[in-house]
Design a protein around this motif. Structure first.
Motif, mmCIF file in Angstrom:
data_model
loop_
_atom_site.group_PDB
_atom_site.id
_atom_site.type_symbol
_atom_site.label_atom_id
_atom_site.label_comp_id
_atom_site.label_asym_id
_atom_site.label_seq_id
_atom_site.Cartn_x
_atom_site.Cartn_y
_atom_site.Cartn_z
ATOM 1 N N ASN A 84 0.964 -0.944 -0.331
ATOM 2 C CA ASN A 84 -0.011 0.140 0.472
ATOM 3 C C ASN A 84 1.059 1.383 -0.306
ATOM 4 O O ASN A 84 0.504 2.258 0.623
ATOM 5 C CB ASN A 84 -0.795 0.105 1.137
ATOM 6 N N ALA A 85 2.232 1.562 -0.989
ATOM 7 C CA ALA A 85 2.887 2.540 -0.979
ATOM 8 C C ALA A 85 3.901 2.606 -1.261
ATOM 9 O O ALA A 85 3.477 1.500 -2.290
ATOM 10 C CB ALA A 85 3.564 2.441 0.610
ATOM 11 N N GLY A 86 4.216 3.214 -1.943
ATOM 12 C CA GLY A 86 5.503 3.734 -3.070
ATOM 13 C C GLY A 86 5.464 5.186 -3.316
ATOM 14 O O GLY A 86 4.836 6.089 -3.365
ATOM 15 N N GLN A 106 7.404 11.822 -4.387
ATOM 16 C CA GLN A 106 6.059 12.350 -4.220
ATOM 17 C C GLN A 106 5.621 10.662 -4.470
ATOM 18 O O GLN A 106 6.397 9.542 -4.879
ATOM 19 C CB GLN A 106 5.726 13.524 -5.328
ATOM 20 N N LYS A 107 3.957 10.769 -4.581
ATOM 21 C CA LYS A 107 3.331 8.988 -3.890
ATOM 22 C C LYS A 107 3.097 8.514 -6.220
ATOM 23 O O LYS A 107 3.760 9.929 -6.312
ATOM 24 C CB LYS A 107 1.831 9.555 -3.693
ATOM 25 N N SER A 108 3.902 7.600 -5.847
ATOM 26 C CA SER A 108 3.921 7.320 -7.279
ATOM 27 C C SER A 108 2.587 6.454 -7.692
ATOM 28 O O SER A 108 2.435 6.206 -8.922
ATOM 29 C CB SER A 108 4.458 5.589 -7.249
ATOM 30 N N GLY A 109 1.560 7.282 -7.168
ATOM 31 C CA GLY A 109 0.085 6.834 -8.079
ATOM 32 C C GLY A 109 -0.021 5.127 -7.434
ATOM 33 O O GLY A 109 -1.241 5.209 -8.614
ATOM 34 N N GLY A 110 1.230 4.457 -7.479
ATOM 35 C CA GLY A 110 0.847 3.123 -7.645
ATOM 36 C C GLY A 110 1.315 1.786 -6.632
ATOM 37 O O GLY A 110 2.391 2.968 -6.132
ATOM 38 N N GLU A 111 1.162 0.776 -6.041
ATOM 39 C CA GLU A 111 1.643 0.131 -5.601
ATOM 40 C C GLU A 111 2.778 -0.244 -6.768
ATOM 41 O O GLU A 111 2.731 -0.763 -7.184
ATOM 42 C CB GLU A 111 0.862 -0.701 -4.472
ATOM 43 N N ASN A 129 4.453 1.689 -12.364
ATOM 44 C CA ASN A 129 4.276 0.714 -11.176
ATOM 45 C C ASN A 129 3.363 -0.695 -11.572
ATOM 46 O O ASN A 129 2.616 -0.711 -12.348
ATOM 47 C CB ASN A 129 2.891 1.778 -10.361
ATOM 48 N N TYR A 130 4.416 -1.685 -10.865
ATOM 49 C CA TYR A 130 3.761 -2.814 -10.999
ATOM 50 C C TYR A 130 2.417 -3.575 -10.871
ATOM 51 O O TYR A 130 1.919 -4.222 -11.623
ATOM 52 C CB TYR A 130 5.372 -3.577 -10.997
ATOM 53 N N THR A 131 2.719 -3.108 -9.931
ATOM 54 C CA THR A 131 2.128 -4.000 -8.997
ATOM 55 C C THR A 131 0.453 -3.767 -9.528
ATOM 56 O O THR A 131 -0.790 -4.698 -9.406
ATOM 57 C CB THR A 131 2.226 -4.295 -7.521
ATOM 58 N N GLU A 132 0.201 -2.174 -9.078
ATOM 59 C CA GLU A 132 -1.153 -2.106 -9.540
ATOM 60 C C GLU A 132 -1.210 -1.885 -10.986
ATOM 61 O O GLU A 132 -2.129 -1.198 -11.883
ATOM 62 C CB GLU A 132 -1.533 -0.777 -8.811
ATOM 63 N N GLY A 133 -0.089 -1.620 -11.688
ATOM 64 C CA GLY A 133 -0.125 -1.910 -13.374
ATOM 65 C C GLY A 133 -0.898 -0.568 -13.927
ATOM 66 O O GLY A 133 -1.801 -0.089 -14.645
ATOM 67 N N SER A 134 -0.041 0.818 -13.259
ATOM 68 C CA SER A 134 0.274 1.967 -13.613
ATOM 69 C C SER A 134 0.972 2.515 -14.162
ATOM 70 O O SER A 134 1.824 2.023 -14.154
ATOM 71 C CB SER A 134 -0.623 2.893 -12.445
#
Length: 373
Positions: A84-86, A106-111, A129-134
């Motif tokens: 839940n971070a990145g 800054q927040k990565s916008g995805g996990e 972002n790998y896990t959330e695919g964004s």
């Protein structure tokens, strides 16, 4: 007189070469902010040895790094593989002070951010972002500060592999040679996604005429690179241990070849990872993890197609990322599981590699970038 002129030219050439310094930036999964996470070394152009310049603590899992076009700023994927971070973080590199100074995050916008790249004008940062695919797009201020993202696109569809392709997994973000397009290999969906990139707009990612190029089902496209001539592109597939070869023009890819990265004695357990081309455009290198732990070497024909030359052990386990220095003399591999960094000398004629210098021990080392100053 001719001898004196030759000597003068030789001395000037020598001074030009040795007045420049080549720095090596290494990221890692340090797992603990109180331990070192980013390492900076200087590369000796003769021996290939690496000399430590500085390290950075108080940053968690700086697993992937990229360098701004002017070399002044280093950007990192941070808080990678933390639930839940990145985030993405910025640092200023001061070679005269032997310092790498934290600027902001800054927040990565995805996990689980895994890859980032900078536009040639130095004003835009793109993160995958790998896990959330964004994918997320950030403006960069003149002082290297990363502003909050102005665009973030989420993808959802997966493919046929039951464990690895349950959903989209963006694994790299790569600009076209003219920086007018952005390519996003999606390991989870077996697609190379494409966007038009208009750097003059406040939201630069725009829909492309061809929104994606499909890759073979179950292939898992991971990293992507262009030939120096801009006419060909190459994508390494993690799940099938293959390289897909394309012709390229105006944001569109056309498949012309598919070739194995692995040797005949390895039939399964593919974990291909990274891909790069020598600056002269003559050879392509692709890393294999899993049971192989080597770099596959290919010659590149005039039509862009590949021919296998050989394989070089990386002298460690799990070569996640490697890089070729700007001169093309050296290839540096990072072995994440065995925790070591190995320097290889490139043979310009054959493309083959030979280990040189001293192996570095860096726990969970995961990325390397090289920049000449």
């Amino acid at each position: 007189m001719k001898k004196l002129l030759t000597l003068t030219v030789t001395i000037c050439t020598w001074l030009a070469i040795y007045s420049q310094n080549t720095y090596v930036f290494l990221g890692s999964f340090n797992r603990d902010k109180t331990t070192e996470g980013i390492y900076v070394y200087q590369l000796d152009p003769n021996s290939g040895n690496l000399s430590k310049i500085t390290t950075v603590k108080n940053i968690l899992n700086p697993s992937y790094l990229t360098v701004s076009p002017n070399g002044k700023y280093i950007f990192a994927c941070t808080e990678s593989k933390t639930k839940n971070a990145g985030s993405v973080s910025s640092f200023e590199f001061k070679p005269e002070d032997k310092a790498l100074v934290y600027i902001n995050s800054q927040k990565s916008g995805g996990e689980n951010p895994v890859y980032l790249t900078v536009h040639k004008n130095g004003k835009w940062l793109v993160n995958g972002n790998y896990t959330e695919g964004s994918v997320s797009v950030y403006p960069i201020s003149e002082n290297g500060t990363i502003q909050p993202f102005v665009q973030s696109f989420q993808f959802t569809e997966g493919s046929i592999h039951p464990e690895r392709q349950d959903r989209s997994h963006i694994h790299s973000t790569v600009f076209s040679p003219d920086f007018d397009y952005l390519f996003l290999p999606d390991l989870g969906a077996d697609k190379i996604r494409t966007y038009h990139f208009d750097s003059g707009k406040t939201e630069p990612l725009q829909a492309a005429e061809k929104p994606f190029t499909p890759t073979p089902l179950g292939s898992g496209p991971r990293h992507f690179t262009f030939h120096p001539n801009g006419k060909f592109a190459y994508c390494i597939d993690e799940l099938t241990g293959t390289v897909d070869v394309y012709t390229y023009k105006n944001g569109q890819l056309n498949s012309i070849q598919r070739i194995n990265t692995h040797s005949e004695k390895y039939k399964d357990n593919f974990e291909s990872s990274d891909i790069h081309i020598s600056p002269d455009g003559q050879y392509l290198y692709a890393s294999n993890r899993g049971s192989e732990n080597n770099i596959a070497i290919f010659s590149i024909h005039d039509d862009g197609k590949l021919e296998t030359v050989g394989y070089q052990s990386t002298k460690g386990k799990h070569p996640r990322v490697f890089a070729i220095d700007p001169t093309g003399n050296f290839l540096i591999a990072t072995n994440a599981v065995s925790g070591d960094v190995v320097v290889f000398k490139r043979n310009f004629k054959t493309g083959l590699l030979k280990k040189v210098g001293k192996k570095l021990k860096i726990k969970n080392v995961s990325c390397v970038q090289i920049k000449k100053y």
